[in-house]
Design a protein around this motif. Structure first.
Motif, PDB file in Angstrom:
ATOM      1  N   ILE A 160      -5.485  -0.914  10.201  1.00 38.25           N
ATOM      2  CA  ILE A 160      -4.369   0.035  10.323  1.00 38.25           C
ATOM      3  C   ILE A 160      -4.479   1.125   9.260  1.00 38.25           C
ATOM      4  O   ILE A 160      -4.272   2.312   9.532  1.00 38.25           O
ATOM      5  N   LEU A 161      -4.837   0.741   8.047  1.00 35.39           N
ATOM      6  CA  LEU A 161      -4.957   1.709   6.960  1.00 35.39           C
ATOM      7  C   LEU A 161      -6.089   2.705   7.210  1.00 35.39           C
ATOM      8  O   LEU A 161      -5.930   3.905   6.972  1.00 35.39           O
ATOM      9  N   THR A 162      -7.236   2.205   7.674  1.00 29.51           N
ATOM     10  CA  THR A 162      -8.352   3.121   7.926  1.00 29.51           C
ATOM     11  C   THR A 162      -8.032   4.065   9.087  1.00 29.51           C
ATOM     12  O   THR A 162      -8.427   5.231   9.066  1.00 29.51           O
ATOM     13  N   GLU A 163      -7.301   3.549  10.075  1.00 29.70           N
ATOM     14  CA  GLU A 163      -6.862   4.421  11.170  1.00 29.70           C
ATOM     15  C   GLU A 163      -5.879   5.459  10.646  1.00 29.70           C
ATOM     16  O   GLU A 163      -5.898   6.633  11.061  1.00 29.70           O
ATOM     17  N   ALA A 164      -5.016   5.057   9.714  1.00 27.68           N
ATOM     18  CA  ALA A 164      -3.987   5.962   9.189  1.00 27.68           C
ATOM     19  C   ALA A 164      -4.609   7.142   8.441  1.00 27.68           C
ATOM     20  O   ALA A 164      -4.175   8.283   8.604  1.00 27.68           O
ATOM     21  N   VAL A 165      -5.608   6.888   7.610  1.00 30.05           N
ATOM     22  CA  VAL A 165      -6.180   7.983   6.814  1.00 30.05           C
ATOM     23  C   VAL A 165      -7.055   8.902   7.662  1.00 30.05           C
ATOM     24  O   VAL A 165      -7.381  10.017   7.242  1.00 30.05           O
ATOM     25  N   ALA A 166      -7.443   8.440   8.840  1.00 30.60           N
ATOM     26  CA  ALA A 166      -8.221   9.299   9.737  1.00 30.60           C
ATOM     27  C   ALA A 166      -7.324  10.262  10.508  1.00 30.60           C
ATOM     28  O   ALA A 166      -7.827  11.202  11.141  1.00 30.60           O
ATOM     29  N   VAL A 206       0.838  -1.202   0.000  1.00 26.42           N
ATOM     30  CA  VAL A 206       0.000   0.000   0.000  1.00 26.42           C
ATOM     31  C   VAL A 206       0.875   1.256   0.000  1.00 26.42           C
ATOM     32  O   VAL A 206       0.558   2.248  -0.683  1.00 26.42           O
ATOM     33  N   ALA A 207       1.980   1.229   0.739  1.00 25.30           N
ATOM     34  CA  ALA A 207       2.895   2.378   0.738  1.00 25.30           C
ATOM     35  C   ALA A 207       3.386   2.660  -0.675  1.00 25.30           C
ATOM     36  O   ALA A 207       3.434   3.815  -1.119  1.00 25.30           O
ATOM     37  N   GLY A 208       3.737   1.610  -1.409  1.00 24.47           N
ATOM     38  CA  GLY A 208       4.188   1.783  -2.791  1.00 24.47           C
ATOM     39  C   GLY A 208       3.099   2.335  -3.682  1.00 24.47           C
ATOM     40  O   GLY A 208       3.358   3.189  -4.545  1.00 24.47           O
ATOM     41  N   LEU A 209       1.867   1.868  -3.490  1.00 22.96           N
ATOM     42  CA  LEU A 209       0.747   2.364  -4.295  1.00 22.96           C
ATOM     43  C   LEU A 209       0.489   3.844  -4.021  1.00 22.96           C
ATOM     44  O   LEU A 209       0.245   4.627  -4.950  1.00 22.96           O
ATOM     45  N   LEU A 210       0.551   4.246  -2.752  1.00 24.67           N
ATOM     46  CA  LEU A 210       0.317   5.647  -2.409  1.00 24.67           C
ATOM     47  C   LEU A 210       1.394   6.551  -3.008  1.00 24.67           C
ATOM     48  O   LEU A 210       1.118   7.696  -3.373  1.00 24.67           O
ATOM     49  N   ARG A 211       2.604   6.058  -3.104  1.00 20.68           N
ATOM     50  CA  ARG A 211       3.664   6.853  -3.745  1.00 20.68           C
ATOM     51  C   ARG A 211       3.435   6.944  -5.256  1.00 20.68           C
ATOM     52  O   ARG A 211       3.716   7.970  -5.870  1.00 20.68           O
ATOM     53  N   ALA A 212       2.949   5.863  -5.829  1.00 20.00           N
ATOM     54  CA  ALA A 212       2.762   5.820  -7.284  1.00 20.00           C
ATOM     55  C   ALA A 212       1.509   6.564  -7.733  1.00 20.00           C
ATOM     56  O   ALA A 212       1.408   6.957  -8.902  1.00 20.00           O
ATOM     57  N   GLU A 213       0.559   6.759  -6.813  1.00 19.60           N
ATOM     58  CA  GLU A 213      -0.711   7.403  -7.140  1.00 19.60           C
ATOM     59  C   GLU A 213      -0.868   8.668  -6.304  1.00 19.60           C
ATOM     60  O   GLU A 213      -1.521   8.667  -5.246  1.00 19.60           O
ATOM     61  N   PRO A 214      -0.267   9.788  -6.736  1.00 18.44           N
ATOM     62  CA  PRO A 214      -0.324  11.013  -5.937  1.00 18.44           C
ATOM     63  C   PRO A 214      -1.747  11.514  -5.678  1.00 18.44           C
ATOM     64  O   PRO A 214      -2.024  12.105  -4.635  1.00 18.44           O
ATOM     65  N   GLY A 215      -2.670  11.252  -6.604  1.00 14.67           N
ATOM     66  CA  GLY A 215      -4.051  11.674  -6.399  1.00 14.67           C
ATOM     67  C   GLY A 215      -4.672  10.976  -5.194  1.00 14.67           C
ATOM     68  O   GLY A 215      -5.330  11.606  -4.355  1.00 14.67           O
ATOM     69  N   LEU A 271       2.646   9.779   5.058  1.00 18.63           N
ATOM     70  CA  LEU A 271       1.757   8.614   5.175  1.00 18.63           C
ATOM     71  C   LEU A 271       2.399   7.356   4.597  1.00 18.63           C
ATOM     72  O   LEU A 271       2.535   6.353   5.310  1.00 18.63           O
ATOM     73  N   PRO A 272       2.811   7.326   3.326  1.00 21.17           N
ATOM     74  CA  PRO A 272       3.464   6.106   2.818  1.00 21.17           C
ATOM     75  C   PRO A 272       4.774   5.795   3.541  1.00 21.17           C
ATOM     76  O   PRO A 272       5.103   4.619   3.743  1.00 21.17           O
TER      77      PRO A 272
END
Length: 269
Positions: free
Chosen positions: A81-87, A38-47, A96-97
């Motif tokens: 963990i991911l849902t907690e992170a975006v909150a 997921v960290a890699g995806l967030l870096r690859a998808e700036p939007g 974040l990533p």
């Protein structure tokens, strides 16, 4: 990992969530793999990264988006963990990533369980092999080779010889999020030490240390720094004799080579 303000608070809170999940019996290796992906995806998808860290977007909306994207792709503990992170609030979006990757490293270290000392030794040994082998170093940094190809090369070198956690981290070092593979491997060693309340001491000697001497040195340094230390021993003929210890920014140089250099400087002066 150095973060500022809200990001530091967010990482601290997420670390507690991760620890709670792992203590509850969650598959640490699976969570590590999920968070790294997921960290890699967030870096690859700036939007996507901007939306996930946008304070003007309602937290529940961001959590719903993350569930929609990842619910059938990651473990339930990873999704929590991911849902907690975006909150959470983040000082800058890239934190974040970066934080998810750090939690991935921690989770994979913890997957080694009681073999944590062996994990640290294997990471150090592989880092030494990479450092001492220019052809391997070039192969792992070659932009013309795919990451899957490089990961297969790492697997061929380590599988059946190293812990699964060592193989995972060695393959993660290829992602390019650290300056070099060697830098990534060094960071993983520090993460492994920190997870277990230790610090890393790099010891340079001309000849291998006997186990009793190694233990005495470990005990003495641990008392001096008031923390258990993990020793990485480097055999370096250039030291001639004596010992050089590096712990973070601290250097204790008691080598014959250093004493000879000091004598030359005094004579020259």
């Amino acid at each position: 990992m150095q973060l500022r303000g809200a990001s530091a608070d967010a990482l601290a809170a997420l670390s507690e969530v991760l620890e709670s999940k792992l203590q509850g019996g969650t598959d640490a290796a699976r969570v590590g793999d999920d968070l790294f992906t997921v960290a890699g995806l967030l870096r690859a998808e700036p939007g996507l990264r901007r939306v996930a860290t946008d304070v003007s977007v309602d937290a529940s909306a961001k959590q719903g988006l993350i569930r929609e994207i990842f619910a059938d792709k990651v473990d339930a503990a990873s999704l929590d963990i991911l849902t907690e992170a975006v909150a959470r609030r983040w000082t800058v979006s890239r934190d974040l990533p970066d934080s998810l990757e750090h939690l991935s490293e921690v989770s994979i270290v913890k997957s080694a369980g009681s073999d944590s000392s062996r994990l640290s030794d294997e990471l150090f040994a592989f880092a030494s092999v990479v450092s001492d082998n220019p052809s391997l170093r070039d192969a792992l940094s070659d932009p013309a080779r795919s990451r899957d190809d490089k990961a297969a090369l790492v697997a061929s070198l380590l599988e059946d010889k190293a812990l699964p956690a060592t193989v995972r981290l060695a393959q993660q070092s290829l992602a390019g999020t650290y300056r070099t593979v060697s830098t990534a491997l060094t960071t993983y060693q520090q993460v492994a030490a920190t997870v277990h309340g230790q610090r890393v001491a790099t010891v340079r000697v001309a000849h291998p240390l006997a186990e009793a001497d190694r233990q005495r040195l470990t005990d003495a340094l641990s008392r001096q720094y008031d923390r258990q230390l993990h020793l990485n021993v480097v055999i370096d003929p250039d030291v001639i004799g004596g010992i050089r210890v590096e712990i973070g920014d601290d250097v204790i140089d008691g080598t014959v080579a250093n004493r000879l250099d000091e004598a030359r400087r005094k004579l020259a002066g």
